[in-house]
Design an enzyme around this catalytic site. Sequence first.
Site, short mmCIF file in Angstrom:
data_model
loop_
_atom_site.label_atom_id
_atom_site.label_comp_id
_atom_site.label_asym_id
_atom_site.label_seq_id
_atom_site.Cartn_x
_atom_site.Cartn_y
_atom_site.Cartn_z
N LYS A 164 0.84 -1.19 0.00
CA LYS A 164 0.00 0.00 0.00
C LYS A 164 0.88 1.24 0.00
O LYS A 164 1.96 1.26 0.58
CB LYS A 164 -0.92 0.00 1.23
CG LYS A 164 -2.02 -1.06 1.20
CD LYS A 164 -2.95 -0.91 2.39
CE LYS A 164 -4.08 -1.92 2.33
NZ LYS A 164 -5.02 -1.77 3.48
N LYS B 215 -2.57 1.12 -4.14
CA LYS B 215 -2.08 -0.14 -3.58
C LYS B 215 -1.66 -1.08 -4.70
O LYS B 215 -1.93 -0.85 -5.88
CB LYS B 215 -3.17 -0.80 -2.72
CG LYS B 215 -4.42 -1.19 -3.50
CD LYS B 215 -5.45 -1.82 -2.58
CE LYS B 215 -6.71 -2.22 -3.35
NZ LYS B 215 -7.72 -2.84 -2.45
N VAL B 216 -0.98 -2.17 -4.30
CA VAL B 216 -0.57 -3.21 -5.24
C VAL B 216 -1.16 -4.53 -4.76
O VAL B 216 -1.00 -4.89 -3.59
CB VAL B 216 0.97 -3.32 -5.33
CG1 VAL B 216 1.36 -4.43 -6.30
CG2 VAL B 216 1.57 -2.00 -5.77
N ASP C 254 16.43 7.38 -10.52
CA ASP C 254 16.07 7.06 -9.14
C ASP C 254 16.50 5.64 -8.79
O ASP C 254 15.77 4.89 -8.15
CB ASP C 254 14.55 7.21 -8.94
CG ASP C 254 14.15 7.24 -7.46
OD1 ASP C 254 15.01 7.59 -6.62
OD2 ASP C 254 12.99 6.92 -7.16
#
Length: 245
Positions: A100, A105-106, A215
């Site tokens: 989350k 969310k995943v 990143d």
Amino acid sequence: WKKRWFVLSGNTLNYYADNTCKTLKGTIQLSPEYEINRYPQCKKQPAFSINTFNRLYQIVAPNEVEINEWIQVLNKAKLKSSSNDKVTLDDFDVKITIGKGAYGKVTLVQNKFDHKYYALKSLNKKLLQENDLIERTLRERDTLMKIHSPFLVSAHYSFQTDTHIFLAQDFMPGGELFSRMAQVDIIDEEQVKKYMAMLILGVGELHSAGIIHRDLKPENILFDEKGYLKISDFGLVQFEIKKQN
């Protein structure tokens, strides 16, 4: 006869020179009219054919089990070619929530169509807009859908509802490199060399496509079920980078 590595995404069947998926040799855009059946006339067996009416593709599978699976999956895939038959949330069985975040969310899902597992990221459109993250989300989506490499996380499906954006990505059950580093005092030097080689290949694939990640850190490096690394999180990428700039 030439060996080819086939990758099915939706109703598009891409075939590559090998399993690195770096050299695309061709694409078959599957259509409901195409005939996909066993091909006993082929000199090599077990074989099946894809008849596009302009060309007859003869494909030899490793064994009987795989050839039957391929024929079944491809015949289902060709029915997805209609523009009115897009992928939706109803095409997935939701298993568990695996993560989350502030904007969504995943969840671990299984595609009802190809039976593969994916990490389905759902992002709240309202929250993205309020935090000026629409452009960043589109950058991430475009990168995930464009780049396919053994060492980069890819998205296989992208769709949306009135309230959310969804990305069905590679499921990486091995967790983050950051967590693994925290669990051990020292990582073996030979293992580090393997990790670095995979990262270099992944970054090189991005650079060859004119993309800079910007990143790269242990939290954004994930392990698959076999222990191989993949770079993830493309929200800060920069496109169209050339040597002169």
